[in-house]
Enzyme design. Structure first.
Site, PDB file in Angstrom:
ATOM      1  N   PHE A 135     -14.324  15.524  -1.239  1.00 53.72           N
ATOM      2  CA  PHE A 135     -14.364  16.987  -1.165  1.00 53.72           C
ATOM      3  C   PHE A 135     -15.191  17.467   0.006  1.00 53.72           C
ATOM      4  O   PHE A 135     -16.306  16.987   0.222  1.00 53.72           O
ATOM      5  CB  PHE A 135     -15.015  17.581  -2.424  1.00 53.72           C
ATOM      6  CG  PHE A 135     -14.193  17.435  -3.669  1.00 53.72           C
ATOM      7  CD1 PHE A 135     -13.258  18.397  -4.027  1.00 53.72           C
ATOM      8  CD2 PHE A 135     -14.367  16.328  -4.485  1.00 53.72           C
ATOM      9  CE1 PHE A 135     -12.511  18.255  -5.184  1.00 53.72           C
ATOM     10  CE2 PHE A 135     -13.620  16.175  -5.643  1.00 53.72           C
ATOM     11  CZ  PHE A 135     -12.681  17.142  -5.991  1.00 53.72           C
ATOM     12  N   ASP A 136     -14.647  18.452   0.702  1.00 46.84           N
ATOM     13  CA  ASP A 136     -15.488  19.308   1.522  1.00 46.84           C
ATOM     14  C   ASP A 136     -16.293  20.154   0.531  1.00 46.84           C
ATOM     15  O   ASP A 136     -15.829  20.423  -0.573  1.00 46.84           O
ATOM     16  CB  ASP A 136     -14.588  20.180   2.400  1.00 46.84           C
ATOM     17  CG  ASP A 136     -15.312  21.381   2.941  1.00 46.84           C
ATOM     18  OD1 ASP A 136     -16.314  21.181   3.639  1.00 46.84           O
ATOM     19  OD2 ASP A 136     -14.890  22.523   2.646  1.00 46.84           O
ATOM     20  N   CYS A 137     -17.473  20.591   0.906  1.00 47.71           N
ATOM     21  CA  CYS A 137     -18.291  21.350  -0.047  1.00 47.71           C
ATOM     22  C   CYS A 137     -18.197  22.864   0.161  1.00 47.71           C
ATOM     23  O   CYS A 137     -17.786  23.603  -0.726  1.00 47.71           O
ATOM     24  CB  CYS A 137     -19.752  20.905   0.053  1.00 47.71           C
ATOM     25  SG  CYS A 137     -20.821  21.811  -1.089  1.00 47.71           S
TER      26      CYS A 137
END
Length: 230
Positions: A12-14
């Site tokens: 995941f990108d945050c």
């Protein structure tokens, strides 16, 4: 349509994907600009932020706290004011208060039951630690720009993640809100990708415009969680 059960790890990108960074950015920059008699709408602020941030992340690596400081400095240069020391630090200092989107925590808990969860984020370790508390799940790996000494869309950040995850590429699915920072690079490395297009309806984004096609586009994280139970 990709089948989620073929994957073992979700990366995941945050910020923008799990954490509502656009509201975080606007809550700081809007009043700051108004204090210096600069009245821009949300879209203008986010577009200028995206350009400044991308420019600062391309050069020699500097910590994200410094990137955000220089973003504020650049706003000052563009609109003719000199930010105070507190104003220069205000974006980075505000990250601890940035909150997840309403569907994030529950979706992560659901996904955690089936997948390894990994973060690949353009941030410093100490700044992500604040966000980790809000996300309320334990990630199997956390890869930050500080560890990679580079910023996405650099291949370096993804290669570091792939190395640490230690699974075949076809078992890793990358989930992100930014086509520019994430989807293009992940796809060119051979990863499957999901674009979380939370801004589909608003058309406002702190990311540069997309130039690549994800394998799947969803409006939010709860859609991915629902797909995982099929």
């Amino acid at each position: 349509m990709i089948k989620l059960n073929q994957y073992k790890a979700l990366t995941f990108d945050c910020y923008g994907t799990l954490i509502d960074w656009e509201n975080g950015i606007l809550r700081v920059l809007k009043p700051l600009l108004l204090a210096h008699k600069t009245n821009l709408d949300d879209e203008q602020i986010l577009n200028i932020f995206a350009e400044f941030e991308a420019e600062l992340e391309i050069g020699e690596y500097i910590k994200y706290r410094e990137v955000l400081k220089r973003v504020v400095q650049k706003f000052g240069e563009q609109f003719g004011f000199e930010p105070t020391a507190d104003e220069l630090n205000s974006l980075a200092d505000s990250i601890q208060h940035w909150l997840p989107f309403p569907d994030t925590v529950e979706a992560l808990r659901t996904l955690k039951q089936k997948f390894k969860l990994v973060i690949i984020s353009n941030v410093d370790d100490d700044l992500f630690a604040f966000s980790a508390k809000h996300l309320e799940v334990e990630f199997d790996q956390i890869i930050t720009a500080e560890q990679a000494k580079s910023y996405k869309p650099s291949f370096n950040n993804f290669r570091l993640a792939i190395e640490r995850i230690d699974l075949p590429l076809e078992q890793i699915l990358h989930v992100a809100a930014s086509v520019y920072h994430d989807i293009v690079t992940a796809k060119s490395l051979g990863l499957s990708t999901v674009w979380v297009n939370r801004r589909a309806e608003q058309g406002v984004s702190a990311n540069l415009p997309p130039v690549s096609q994800p394998d799947l586009e969803v409006p939010d994280l709860k859609t991915i969680a629902a797909l995982s139970s099929h």
